[in-house]
Design an enzyme around this catalytic site. Structure first.
Site, PDB file in Angstrom:
ATOM      1  N   LYS A  81       0.874  -1.253  -0.002  1.00  0.00           N
ATOM      2  CA  LYS A  81      -0.061   0.020  -0.134  1.00  0.00           C
ATOM      3  C   LYS A  81       0.845   1.167   0.060  1.00  0.00           C
ATOM      4  CE  LYS A  81      -3.576   2.351   2.738  1.00  0.00           C
ATOM      5  NZ  LYS A  81      -4.759   2.190   3.555  1.00  0.00           N
TER       6      LYS A  81
ATOM      7  N   LYS B  27      -2.096  -1.320  -3.821  1.00  0.00           N
ATOM      8  CA  LYS B  27      -3.076  -0.286  -3.656  1.00  0.00           C
ATOM      9  C   LYS B  27      -2.150   0.995  -3.806  1.00  0.00           C
ATOM     10  CE  LYS B  27      -6.216   1.638  -0.202  1.00  0.00           C
ATOM     11  NZ  LYS B  27      -6.317   1.803   1.239  1.00  0.00           N
TER      12      LYS B  27
HETATM   13  C1  PBG Z   1      -7.250   3.758   5.785  1.00  0.00           C
HETATM   14  C2  PBG Z   1      -7.759   3.555   4.106  1.00  0.00           C
HETATM   15  C3  PBG Z   1      -7.476   4.171   3.151  1.00  0.00           C
HETATM   16  C4  PBG Z   1      -8.144   3.539   2.133  1.00  0.00           C
HETATM   17  C5  PBG Z   1      -8.722   2.173   2.408  1.00  0.00           C
HETATM   18  N1  PBG Z   1      -8.288   2.235   3.863  1.00  0.00           N
HETATM   19  C6  PBG Z   1      -6.928   5.507   2.984  1.00  0.00           C
HETATM   20  C7  PBG Z   1      -5.735   5.824   3.780  1.00  0.00           C
HETATM   21  O1  PBG Z   1      -4.776   4.919   3.958  1.00  0.00           O
HETATM   22  O2  PBG Z   1      -5.527   7.026   3.939  1.00  0.00           O
HETATM   23  C8  PBG Z   1      -8.016   4.297   0.586  1.00  0.00           C
HETATM   24  C9  PBG Z   1      -9.181   3.761  -0.253  1.00  0.00           C
HETATM   25  C10 PBG Z   1      -9.481   4.587  -1.522  1.00  0.00           C
HETATM   26  O3  PBG Z   1      -8.902   5.645  -1.497  1.00  0.00           O
HETATM   27  O4  PBG Z   1     -10.449   4.261  -2.050  1.00  0.00           O
HETATM   28  N2  PBG Z   1      -6.847   2.890   6.373  1.00  0.00           N
END
Ligand code: PBG
Length: 329
Positions: free
Chosen positions: A200, A254
């Site tokens: 991520k 991601k």
């Molecule tokens: C936070 C989380 C995020 C997303 C999913 N879980 C945002 C972040 O890490 O700030 C992003 C999902 C999206 O942008 O559709 N744990």
């Protein structure tokens, strides 16, 4: 293999009709590949549109149950819940995250009750419950790893108790997968899957999501001390290998489209199911361009998801899931 010369070889032969094109298509997108992320809020029979994500709303539990019914009827195999937590529940210690009756756990129970056939995935990260918007516990400005893992384990257990089929740790703390897996085993949750957000990235593509869960205004600083640097590729493979070795069943890359190279490398390297998250910013860009008439939104929706199958992904988390299911018939 050498490629035959023209005219022995004509690549246009297998493109000449829809049936031939279907016959030789190497990968295809199906409803079985989809996980639908949904936002949940408190209240009854109501919803709040998310302005940066046209067509997406935060739904009250009764409405999310109805939506889960629709998704299941369309053949979508899984729904992923993200709670919009009222500011009054946000603290520095994040204890609402492991409250058995918090919004997310109530929604999970309600869906598993009414629509048992859809798999429920939950998010394991502290940000919705954290007064400063971070995924881990903050002490003197530092996101502390091991204390966060303890909190995340409690959160994961509460979600498994509520009936979640798939836990999605999206926090990027070190050691959380192993800690969660052994806690789940000890508690008898031997069949709870972990889909680790292993690769991520610290990405600006999450902007609309942070609006959707009400974390935008709260976040102090950025998430670069735990999420990946967009310049890195090999580290993604090391993280995936690490999480699989600690007990993850599936892994995620991601964001999605800007990181297709990582999807491809991950699926080439490991036999495990790799998922991509087509995140909120990717969704918002497609919607915005389509709303302006600059692109054909329906076609881009399918093409953008086909790319993940071509890159070897087992499936995709996408806000388009139900629209795609309808489009695929
Ligand atoms: C936070 C989380 C995020 C997303 C999913 N879980 C945002 C972040 O890490 O700030 C992003 C999902 C999206 O942008 O559709 N744990």
């Amino acid at each position: 293999m050498t490629i035959g010369q023209h005219p022995a070889t004509r690549f246009r032969r297998t493109k000449a009709s829809p049936s031939l094109r279907r016959l030789v298509r190497q990968t295809s997108l199906g409803v079985d590949d989809l996980i639908w992320p949904a936002f949940v809020r408190d209240g009854t029979d109501d919803e709040t549109p998310v302005s940066s994500m046209p067509g997406v709303s935060r739904l009250t539990i009764d409405r999310v149950v109805k939506a889960a019914r629709e998704a299941a009827d369309l053949g979508v195999p899984a729904i992923c819940l993200f709670p919009y937590i009222d500011a009054s529940f946000k603290t520095e210690t994040c204890e609402d995250a492991w409250n058995p009756d918090n919004l997310s756990n109530r929604a999970t129970r309600a869906i598993k009750d009414a629509v048992p056939e859809i798999a429920v995935m939950t998010d394991v990260a502290l940000d919705p419950y954290n007064i400063n918007g971070h995924d881990g516990i903050v002490r003197d400005g530092v996101i502390v790893n091991d204390e966060s893992v303890e909190a995340l384990v409690k959160m994961a257990l509460a979600q498994a108790d509520a009936g979640a089929d798939i836990l999605g740790p999206s926090d990027m703390m070190d050691g959380r997968i192993g800690a969660m897996r052994s806690a789940l085993e000890s508690a008898g949750h031997t069949n709870t899957c972990i889909l680790s957000y292993a690769a991520k990235y610290a990405s600006a593509f999450y902007g609309p999501f942070r609006d959707a869960v009400g974390a935008s205004g709260l976040l102090t600083g950025d998430k670069k001390t735990y999420q990946m640097d967009p310049g890195n590729s090999d580290e993604a493979l090391r993280l995936i290998e690490r999480d699989l070795s600690e007990g993850a069943d599936m892994v995620m890359v991601k964001p999605g489209m800007p990181y297709l190279d990582i999807c491809q490398r991950a699926s080439d390297t490991f036999g495990a199911p790799v998922f991509a998250y087509q995140v909120s910013g990717e969704f918002a860009m497609i919607k915005a361009a389509a709303a302006n008439g600059w692109v054909d939104g329906d076609k881009i929706m399918i093409e953008s998801l086909q790319a993940f199958k071509r890159a070897g992904c087992a499936g995709i988390l996408t806000y388009f899931a139900c629209d795609v299911a309808r489009a695929l018939g």
